[in-house]
Design a protein around this motif. Sequence first.
Motif, PDB file in Angstrom:
ATOM      1  N   GLN A   1       0.862  -1.254  -0.008  1.00 35.11           N
ATOM      2  CA  GLN A   1      -0.018  -0.041   0.122  1.00 35.11           C
ATOM      3  C   GLN A   1       0.944   1.196   0.122  1.00 35.11           C
ATOM      4  O   GLN A   1       1.888   1.260   0.712  1.00 35.11           O
ATOM      5  CB  GLN A   1      -1.017   0.084   1.449  1.00 35.11           C
ATOM      6  N   ILE A   2       0.746   2.183  -0.800  1.00 32.30           N
ATOM      7  CA  ILE A   2       1.489   3.469  -0.901  1.00 32.30           C
ATOM      8  C   ILE A   2       0.508   4.711  -0.641  1.00 32.30           C
ATOM      9  O   ILE A   2      -0.705   4.446  -0.681  1.00 32.30           O
ATOM     10  CB  ILE A   2       2.033   3.628  -2.244  1.00 32.30           C
ATOM     11  N   ASP A   3       0.949   5.871  -0.397  1.00 33.31           N
ATOM     12  CA  ASP A   3       0.520   6.846  -0.063  1.00 33.31           C
ATOM     13  C   ASP A   3      -0.268   7.479  -1.182  1.00 33.31           C
ATOM     14  O   ASP A   3       0.482   7.712  -2.288  1.00 33.31           O
ATOM     15  CB  ASP A   3       1.047   8.086   0.572  1.00 33.31           C
ATOM     16  N   ALA A   4      -1.397   7.884  -1.487  1.00 37.38           N
ATOM     17  CA  ALA A   4      -2.003   8.548  -2.655  1.00 37.38           C
ATOM     18  C   ALA A   4      -1.774   9.776  -2.754  1.00 37.38           C
ATOM     19  O   ALA A   4      -2.174  10.708  -3.845  1.00 37.38           O
ATOM     20  CB  ALA A   4      -3.573   8.083  -2.793  1.00 37.38           C
ATOM     21  N   GLN A   5      -1.472  10.559  -1.952  1.00 39.16           N
ATOM     22  CA  GLN A   5      -1.430  12.117  -1.846  1.00 39.16           C
ATOM     23  C   GLN A   5      -0.654  12.870  -3.066  1.00 39.16           C
ATOM     24  O   GLN A   5      -1.322  13.694  -3.774  1.00 39.16           O
ATOM     25  CB  GLN A   5      -1.067  12.541  -0.574  1.00 39.16           C
ATOM     26  N   PRO A   6       0.570  12.405  -3.525  1.00 42.12           N
ATOM     27  CA  PRO A   6       1.114  12.794  -4.555  1.00 42.12           C
ATOM     28  C   PRO A   6       0.352  12.722  -5.950  1.00 42.12           C
ATOM     29  O   PRO A   6       0.427  13.615  -6.757  1.00 42.12           O
ATOM     30  CB  PRO A   6       2.543  12.270  -4.559  1.00 42.12           C
ATOM     31  N   PHE A   7      -0.095  11.791  -6.067  1.00 46.15           N
ATOM     32  CA  PHE A   7      -0.948  11.542  -7.308  1.00 46.15           C
ATOM     33  C   PHE A   7      -2.198  12.340  -7.111  1.00 46.15           C
ATOM     34  O   PHE A   7      -2.645  12.769  -8.215  1.00 46.15           O
ATOM     35  CB  PHE A   7      -1.468   9.939  -7.259  1.00 46.15           C
ATOM     36  N   LYS A   8      -2.732  12.417  -6.044  1.00 49.81           N
ATOM     37  CA  LYS A   8      -3.800  13.319  -6.031  1.00 49.81           C
ATOM     38  C   LYS A   8      -3.636  14.799  -6.357  1.00 49.81           C
ATOM     39  O   LYS A   8      -4.349  15.425  -6.937  1.00 49.81           O
ATOM     40  CB  LYS A   8      -4.450  13.356  -4.459  1.00 49.81           C
ATOM     41  N   GLN A   9      -2.383  15.043  -5.942  1.00 46.94           N
ATOM     42  CA  GLN A   9      -2.058  16.647  -6.293  1.00 46.94           C
ATOM     43  C   GLN A   9      -1.811  16.654  -7.597  1.00 46.94           C
ATOM     44  O   GLN A   9      -2.156  17.886  -8.079  1.00 46.94           O
ATOM     45  CB  GLN A   9      -0.919  16.876  -5.191  1.00 46.94           C
ATOM     46  N   TRP A  10      -1.058  15.630  -8.162  1.00 44.88           N
ATOM     47  CA  TRP A  10      -0.836  15.944  -9.598  1.00 44.88           C
ATOM     48  C   TRP A  10      -2.039  15.823 -10.413  1.00 44.88           C
ATOM     49  O   TRP A  10      -2.478  16.564 -11.372  1.00 44.88           O
ATOM     50  CB  TRP A  10       0.164  14.709 -10.226  1.00 44.88           C
ATOM     51  N   TYR A  11      -3.033  15.022  -9.891  1.00 43.81           N
ATOM     52  CA  TYR A  11      -4.290  14.769 -10.564  1.00 43.81           C
ATOM     53  C   TYR A  11      -5.250  16.270 -10.535  1.00 43.81           C
ATOM     54  O   TYR A  11      -5.799  16.722 -11.564  1.00 43.81           O
ATOM     55  CB  TYR A  11      -5.199  13.776 -10.173  1.00 43.81           C
ATOM     56  N   LEU A  12      -5.078  16.941  -9.299  1.00 39.35           N
ATOM     57  CA  LEU A  12      -5.963  18.147  -9.087  1.00 39.35           C
ATOM     58  C   LEU A  12      -5.340  19.174 -10.060  1.00 39.35           C
ATOM     59  O   LEU A  12      -6.015  19.784 -10.692  1.00 39.35           O
ATOM     60  CB  LEU A  12      -5.861  18.401  -7.967  1.00 39.35           C
ATOM     61  N   LYS A  13      -4.031  19.418 -10.209  1.00 33.22           N
ATOM     62  CA  LYS A  13      -3.280  20.177 -11.025  1.00 33.22           C
ATOM     63  C   LYS A  13      -3.399  20.001 -12.512  1.00 33.22           C
ATOM     64  O   LYS A  13      -3.858  21.078 -13.312  1.00 33.22           O
ATOM     65  CB  LYS A  13      -1.682  20.061 -10.805  1.00 33.22           C
ATOM     66  N   LYS A  14      -3.399  18.783 -12.805  1.00 33.55           N
ATOM     67  CA  LYS A  14      -3.677  18.561 -14.391  1.00 33.55           C
ATOM     68  C   LYS A  14      -5.179  18.519 -14.822  1.00 33.55           C
ATOM     69  O   LYS A  14      -5.396  19.076 -16.081  1.00 33.55           O
ATOM     70  CB  LYS A  14      -3.230  16.916 -14.667  1.00 33.55           C
ATOM     71  N   TYR A  15      -6.067  18.077 -13.996  1.00 37.29           N
ATOM     72  CA  TYR A  15      -7.413  17.863 -14.409  1.00 37.29           C
ATOM     73  C   TYR A  15      -8.443  18.901 -13.751  1.00 37.29           C
ATOM     74  O   TYR A  15      -9.649  19.037 -14.033  1.00 37.29           O
ATOM     75  CB  TYR A  15      -8.026  16.365 -14.242  1.00 37.29           C
ATOM     76  N   GLY A  16      -7.925  19.380 -12.750  1.00 39.63           N
ATOM     77  CA  GLY A  16      -8.754  20.240 -11.740  1.00 39.63           C
ATOM     78  C   GLY A  16      -9.907  19.746 -11.001  1.00 39.63           C
ATOM     79  O   GLY A  16     -10.925  19.948 -10.859  1.00 39.63           O
ATOM     80  N   VAL A  17      -9.675  18.484 -10.861  1.00 40.63           N
ATOM     81  CA  VAL A  17     -10.534  17.482  -9.986  1.00 40.63           C
ATOM     82  C   VAL A  17      -9.937  16.783  -8.791  1.00 40.63           C
ATOM     83  O   VAL A  17      -8.819  16.373  -9.006  1.00 40.63           O
ATOM     84  CB  VAL A  17     -11.201  16.375 -10.810  1.00 40.63           C
ATOM     85  N   ASP A  18     -10.532  17.280  -7.588  1.00 42.92           N
ATOM     86  CA  ASP A  18     -10.156  16.815  -6.457  1.00 42.92           C
ATOM     87  C   ASP A  18     -10.666  15.287  -6.035  1.00 42.92           C
ATOM     88  O   ASP A  18     -11.897  15.241  -5.953  1.00 42.92           O
ATOM     89  CB  ASP A  18     -10.417  17.415  -5.116  1.00 42.92           C
ATOM     90  N   LEU A  19      -9.942  14.418  -6.190  1.00 39.95           N
ATOM     91  CA  LEU A  19     -10.164  12.959  -6.035  1.00 39.95           C
ATOM     92  C   LEU A  19     -10.809  12.548  -4.801  1.00 39.95           C
ATOM     93  O   LEU A  19     -11.518  11.545  -4.766  1.00 39.95           O
ATOM     94  CB  LEU A  19      -8.997  11.983  -6.360  1.00 39.95           C
ATOM     95  N   ALA A  20     -10.505  13.465  -3.806  1.00 41.03           N
ATOM     96  CA  ALA A  20     -10.689  12.947  -2.549  1.00 41.03           C
ATOM     97  C   ALA A  20     -12.243  13.203  -2.337  1.00 41.03           C
ATOM     98  O   ALA A  20     -12.953  12.556  -1.710  1.00 41.03           O
ATOM     99  CB  ALA A  20     -10.054  13.687  -1.312  1.00 41.03           C
TER     100      ALA A  20
END
Length: 142
Positions: free
Chosen positions: A40-59
Amino acid sequence: NFAWGSENCTKKVRLLDVVYNATSNELVRTKTLTKNTIVQIDAQPFKQWYLKKYGVDLAKKGKKGGGKKDEADEVVEKKSRHVIFKLKAREAKNKMDPAVEEQFQSGRLLASIASRPGQSGRCDGYVLEGEELTFYKRKLEK
């Protein structure tokens, strides 16, 4: 470094836990890192990247109650007209696996180790998606 294959993105993340090893449960109990171990890995770095690229907060994506808060957040963050249109175009094309989206909401992603950590001294791998993810989720339920 762990790669998210479908999004073509690699981020340096923290390992949280060893959850499955096909070789032996002893390696899971002692949290030994070997090749092809599921972690299991921390999802935070991918969440931040996704928010920056798509403007969608996955949380917040799955939650219906937070609609008014999202509008307030958008007002605070200034974006040019061009950037807004670019994000809308990317979001329209984007399709994410519901199983991966569910993991983002929990804040932990299942990933497989691709390198040999004992030999190289570093742990590289990839985020599990699709059939591979459903296979290992079934294994973990048993």
